[in-house]
Design a protein around this motif. Structure first.
Motif, PDB file in Angstrom:
ATOM      1  N   GLY A  11       0.817  -1.208   0.000  1.00  0.00           N
ATOM      2  CA  GLY A  11       0.000   0.000   0.000  1.00  0.00           C
ATOM      3  C   GLY A  11       0.850   1.257   0.000  1.00  0.00           C
ATOM      4  O   GLY A  11       2.065   1.235   0.206  1.00  0.00           O
ATOM      5  N   GLU A  12       0.238   2.364  -0.206  1.00  0.00           N
ATOM      6  CA  GLU A  12       0.922   3.647  -0.275  1.00  0.00           C
ATOM      7  C   GLU A  12       1.440   4.075   1.100  1.00  0.00           C
ATOM      8  O   GLU A  12       0.765   3.882   2.111  1.00  0.00           O
ATOM      9  N   ILE A  13       2.689   4.567   1.117  1.00  0.00           N
ATOM     10  CA  ILE A  13       3.280   5.052   2.372  1.00  0.00           C
ATOM     11  C   ILE A  13       2.981   6.534   2.506  1.00  0.00           C
ATOM     12  O   ILE A  13       3.230   7.312   1.588  1.00  0.00           O
ATOM     13  N   SER A  14       2.448   6.941   3.667  1.00  0.00           N
ATOM     14  CA  SER A  14       2.102   8.344   3.904  1.00  0.00           C
ATOM     15  C   SER A  14       3.041   8.921   4.960  1.00  0.00           C
ATOM     16  O   SER A  14       3.195   8.338   6.047  1.00  0.00           O
ATOM     17  N   TYR A  15       3.706  10.045   4.648  1.00  0.00           N
ATOM     18  CA  TYR A  15       4.610  10.714   5.582  1.00  0.00           C
ATOM     19  C   TYR A  15       3.948  11.986   6.110  1.00  0.00           C
ATOM     20  O   TYR A  15       3.318  12.724   5.369  1.00  0.00           O
ATOM     21  N   THR A  16       4.141  12.200   7.415  1.00  0.00           N
ATOM     22  CA  THR A  16       3.666  13.452   7.989  1.00  0.00           C
ATOM     23  C   THR A  16       4.732  14.529   7.811  1.00  0.00           C
ATOM     24  O   THR A  16       5.866  14.244   7.403  1.00  0.00           O
ATOM     25  N   GLY A  17       4.393  15.776   8.132  1.00  0.00           N
ATOM     26  CA  GLY A  17       5.339  16.882   7.925  1.00  0.00           C
ATOM     27  C   GLY A  17       6.521  16.795   8.882  1.00  0.00           C
ATOM     28  O   GLY A  17       6.364  16.531  10.081  1.00  0.00           O
ATOM     29  N   LYS A  18       7.716  17.016   8.385  1.00  0.00           N
ATOM     30  CA  LYS A  18       8.933  16.934   9.198  1.00  0.00           C
ATOM     31  C   LYS A  18       9.189  18.266   9.921  1.00  0.00           C
ATOM     32  O   LYS A  18       8.579  19.295   9.606  1.00  0.00           O
ATOM     33  N   LEU A  19      10.089  18.191  10.875  1.00  0.00           N
ATOM     34  CA  LEU A  19      10.528  19.400  11.592  1.00  0.00           C
ATOM     35  C   LEU A  19      11.408  20.233  10.669  1.00  0.00           C
ATOM     36  O   LEU A  19      12.303  19.718  10.004  1.00  0.00           O
ATOM     37  N   ASP A  20      11.143  21.540  10.622  1.00  0.00           N
ATOM     38  CA  ASP A  20      11.938  22.443   9.790  1.00  0.00           C
ATOM     39  C   ASP A  20      12.933  23.232  10.643  1.00  0.00           C
ATOM     40  O   ASP A  20      12.739  23.425  11.851  1.00  0.00           O
ATOM     41  N   SER A  21      13.975  23.704   9.953  1.00  0.00           N
ATOM     42  CA  SER A  21      14.942  24.652  10.549  1.00  0.00           C
ATOM     43  C   SER A  21      15.540  24.120  11.846  1.00  0.00           C
ATOM     44  O   SER A  21      15.640  24.839  12.856  1.00  0.00           O
ATOM     45  N   LEU A  22      15.968  22.858  11.832  1.00  0.00           N
ATOM     46  CA  LEU A  22      16.569  22.270  13.023  1.00  0.00           C
ATOM     47  C   LEU A  22      17.871  22.993  13.375  1.00  0.00           C
ATOM     48  O   LEU A  22      18.728  23.213  12.513  1.00  0.00           O
ATOM     49  N   ARG A  23      18.001  23.350  14.631  1.00  0.00           N
ATOM     50  CA  ARG A  23      19.232  23.963  15.130  1.00  0.00           C
ATOM     51  C   ARG A  23      19.554  23.363  16.494  1.00  0.00           C
ATOM     52  O   ARG A  23      18.665  23.249  17.350  1.00  0.00           O
ATOM     53  N   ILE A  24      20.810  22.974  16.688  1.00  0.00           N
ATOM     54  CA  ILE A  24      21.227  22.341  17.939  1.00  0.00           C
ATOM     55  C   ILE A  24      22.297  23.216  18.585  1.00  0.00           C
ATOM     56  O   ILE A  24      23.356  23.464  17.997  1.00  0.00           O
ATOM     57  N   TYR A  25      22.007  23.696  19.786  1.00  0.00           N
ATOM     58  CA  TYR A  25      22.925  24.546  20.528  1.00  0.00           C
ATOM     59  C   TYR A  25      23.763  23.682  21.469  1.00  0.00           C
ATOM     60  O   TYR A  25      23.220  22.876  22.232  1.00  0.00           O
ATOM     61  N   SER A  26      25.080  23.885  21.439  1.00  0.00           N
ATOM     62  CA  SER A  26      25.967  23.153  22.338  1.00  0.00           C
ATOM     63  C   SER A  26      25.908  23.758  23.729  1.00  0.00           C
ATOM     64  O   SER A  26      25.407  24.860  23.935  1.00  0.00           O
ATOM     65  N   GLY A  27      26.468  23.027  24.699  1.00  0.00           N
ATOM     66  CA  GLY A  27      26.471  23.529  26.060  1.00  0.00           C
ATOM     67  C   GLY A  27      27.332  22.684  26.969  1.00  0.00           C
ATOM     68  O   GLY A  27      27.962  21.700  26.545  1.00  0.00           O
ATOM     69  N   LYS A  28      27.362  23.079  28.237  1.00  0.00           N
ATOM     70  CA  LYS A  28      28.122  22.340  29.243  1.00  0.00           C
ATOM     71  C   LYS A  28      27.263  21.199  29.759  1.00  0.00           C
ATOM     72  O   LYS A  28      26.319  21.404  30.524  1.00  0.00           O
ATOM     73  N   ASN A  29      27.588  19.999  29.308  1.00  0.00           N
ATOM     74  CA  ASN A  29      26.848  18.782  29.656  1.00  0.00           C
ATOM     75  C   ASN A  29      25.368  18.895  29.303  1.00  0.00           C
ATOM     76  O   ASN A  29      24.513  18.300  29.970  1.00  0.00           O
ATOM     77  N   ARG A  30      25.086  19.633  28.257  1.00  0.00           N
ATOM     78  CA  ARG A  30      23.707  19.760  27.803  1.00  0.00           C
ATOM     79  C   ARG A  30      23.682  20.272  26.363  1.00  0.00           C
ATOM     80  O   ARG A  30      24.689  20.794  25.857  1.00  0.00           O
ATOM     81  N   VAL A  31      22.545  20.090  25.716  1.00  0.00           N
ATOM     82  CA  VAL A  31      22.298  20.700  24.412  1.00  0.00           C
ATOM     83  C   VAL A  31      20.861  21.211  24.403  1.00  0.00           C
ATOM     84  O   VAL A  31      19.999  20.742  25.155  1.00  0.00           O
ATOM     85  N   LYS A  32      20.627  22.162  23.534  1.00  0.00           N
ATOM     86  CA  LYS A  32      19.287  22.672  23.316  1.00  0.00           C
ATOM     87  C   LYS A  32      18.933  22.448  21.850  1.00  0.00           C
ATOM     88  O   LYS A  32      19.695  22.803  20.957  1.00  0.00           O
ATOM     89  N   ILE A  33      17.763  21.828  21.626  1.00  0.00           N
ATOM     90  CA  ILE A  33      17.316  21.527  20.269  1.00  0.00           C
ATOM     91  C   ILE A  33      16.121  22.411  19.949  1.00  0.00           C
ATOM     92  O   ILE A  33      15.151  22.477  20.714  1.00  0.00           O
ATOM     93  N   GLU A  34      16.202  23.094  18.817  1.00  0.00           N
ATOM     94  CA  GLU A  34      15.115  23.955  18.372  1.00  0.00           C
ATOM     95  C   GLU A  34      14.755  23.637  16.922  1.00  0.00           C
ATOM     96  O   GLU A  34      15.608  23.202  16.139  1.00  0.00           O
ATOM     97  N   GLY A  35      13.499  23.846  16.587  1.00  0.00           N
ATOM     98  CA  GLY A  35      13.023  23.657  15.222  1.00  0.00           C
ATOM     99  C   GLY A  35      11.620  24.207  15.072  1.00  0.00           C
ATOM    100  O   GLY A  35      10.980  24.617  16.063  1.00  0.00           O
ATOM    101  N   LEU A  36      11.106  24.191  13.855  1.00  0.00           N
ATOM    102  CA  LEU A  36       9.800  24.768  13.563  1.00  0.00           C
ATOM    103  C   LEU A  36       8.851  23.710  13.000  1.00  0.00           C
ATOM    104  O   LEU A  36       9.240  22.882  12.168  1.00  0.00           O
ATOM    105  N   PHE A  37       7.590  23.740  13.482  1.00  0.00           N
ATOM    106  CA  PHE A  37       6.506  22.948  12.895  1.00  0.00           C
ATOM    107  C   PHE A  37       5.737  23.873  11.956  1.00  0.00           C
ATOM    108  O   PHE A  37       5.086  24.814  12.403  1.00  0.00           O
ATOM    109  N   ILE A  38       5.829  23.598  10.693  1.00  0.00           N
ATOM    110  CA  ILE A  38       5.256  24.506   9.700  1.00  0.00           C
ATOM    111  C   ILE A  38       4.189  23.831   8.842  1.00  0.00           C
ATOM    112  O   ILE A  38       3.074  24.327   8.696  1.00  0.00           O
ATOM    113  N   SER A  39       4.534  22.654   8.298  1.00  0.00           N
ATOM    114  CA  SER A  39       3.785  22.158   7.139  1.00  0.00           C
ATOM    115  C   SER A  39       2.574  21.298   7.449  1.00  0.00           C
ATOM    116  O   SER A  39       1.684  21.172   6.618  1.00  0.00           O
TER     117      SER A  39
END
Length: 382
Positions: A11-39
């Motif tokens: 059968g046909e495979i259906s994909y949902t909208g992906k995360l846009d504009s992914l950006r990953i900020y580095s840090g001290k024993n941590r990271v911050k992940i940001e992105g946009l839900f648009i589509s």
């Protein structure tokens, strides 16, 4: 011609909208992940995977009619370069195409690799409480961007100033003497790093300068041609016998403390150049970089002498009285060569008191003679 059919047998495979504009900020024993839900307004979940998909986190998504933002902080991360995979899901369980990103986590390993920017030289002037320092060059690839300097001001208040990495010289006023200072350097490992890393504060005792205008170069007033009157020092008429000048000379293009007789200039009889300031009790070291010429064994010693003298009575003696006078110390500046050399000696100051330092010269023989000081220092050693 029918090979394509095997890809749609289930059968046909259906994909949902992906995360846009992914950006990953580095840090001290941590990271911050940001992105946009648009589509895709049907997205209800976002999953983030790392460590070869051994670790993951699921974030519920409440879509609005506007563009929505993912903000995810991952704490207690191991220090490493991490590969992240981000997948979204809709209400029917359909997943999006995977979005990949790389994020740096910094920790103790990076902390141990950073170091303080060195101080090339520093001076705290005890007579006006001004501090100057020059910082050395440092490798910038680790992310150093500033240095902080801590000190106590003359009101007893702790102060901190910041020096940008592009600046090397710092000048402070109202710095309290007899207090240690300290400095540390600040680092950002990369432009997306959330956290500033600091070196440990390094304590140091500033180099105290008790006297003014000590050379490299010396400065002067009343300059005419090569001659002038040495600034911040008291100099008598004999020391300035060249039309009211002579205690300062700029013949080589660099100002020096000077005494010269001959070549058409008058002889110098007890020419004196001196200044006074209050010194704390202690042992002091004096370094003098000087040169002179025409010192020979067959010249009358009383007519061809230069002494550096330290007293606590507000003046310095005549040449003939140096050896017998009451003084804290002296040095016979006899050097049979016209090249510069550095001499050192120490003197004891038993109590906090006004201490006068200075030069007294007799250049009275028929030979052409000069004496120059390029620079000097007076420092507390214990």
């Amino acid at each position: 011609m029918d090979d394509w059919k095997k890809y749609v047998e289930e059968g046909e495979i259906s994909y949902t909208g992906k995360l846009d504009s992914l950006r990953i900020y580095s840090g001290k024993n941590r990271v911050k992940i940001e992105g946009l839900f648009i589509s895709d307004p049907k997205v209800i979940e976002c999953r983030v995977f790392w460590n070869g998909r051994k670790d993951s986190v699921s974030i519920p998504v409440n879509r609005t009619q506007n563009t929505d933002t993912l903000r995810l902080m991952l704490e207690n991360m191991t220090e490493n370069v991490h590969n992240f995979e981000v997948v979204t899901f809709d209400t029917e369980g359909n997943k999006s195409i995977t979005v990949y990103g790389i994020g740096n986590v910094y920790g103790e390993r990076y902390q141990q690799s950073i170091f303080n920017r060195p101080i090339a030289n520093n001076s705290l002037k005890a007579y006006d409480n001004t501090f100057t320092a020059t910082f050395g060059n440092v490798d910038r690839t680790l992310g150093i961007f500033a240095t902080e300097i801590r000190y106590v001001d003359t009101e007893g208040v702790n102060q901190t100033i910041r020096l940008d990495i592009d600046d090397k010289d710092v000048a402070l006023t109202n710095v309290k003497i007899d207090e240690s200072m300290s400095f540390r350097s600040l680092y950002l490992p990369d432009t997306l790093c959330l956290d500033t890393f600091y070196t440990a504060y390094t304590d140091f005792n500033p180099s105290l300068t008790y006297y003014r205008n000590l050379g490299y170069p010396f400065t002067a007033t009343n300059i005419s041609g090569r001659w002038g009157v040495l600034q911040d020092w008291t100099s008598n008429a004999s020391a300035n016998a060249i039309s009211g000048r002579g205690s300062w000379d700029n013949n080589t293009g660099v100002g020096v403390l000077s005494a010269e007789a001959g070549w058409g200039t008058p002889n110098i009889n007890n020419g004196k150049i001196y200044q006074a300031t209050t010194l704390p009790a202690g042992k002091y070291k004096v370094d003098i970089e000087f040169r002179r010429n025409n010192v020979t064994a067959n010249v009358d010693a009383t007519n061809n002498l230069v002494y550096f003298v330290v007293t606590n009575n507000g003046s310095i003696p005549n040449v003939a009285d140096v050896l017998s006078s009451d003084k804290l110390g002296y040095y016979n500046l006899a050097w049979i060569n016209d090249a510069y050399r550095v001499v050192s000696f120490e003197f004891d100051n038993p109590v906090t008191q006004e201490v006068t330092i200075g030069y007294v010269a007799n250049l009275m023989s028929s030979s052409n003679q000069y004496f120059n000081v390029r620079g000097m220092s007076v420092s507390l050693v214990e």
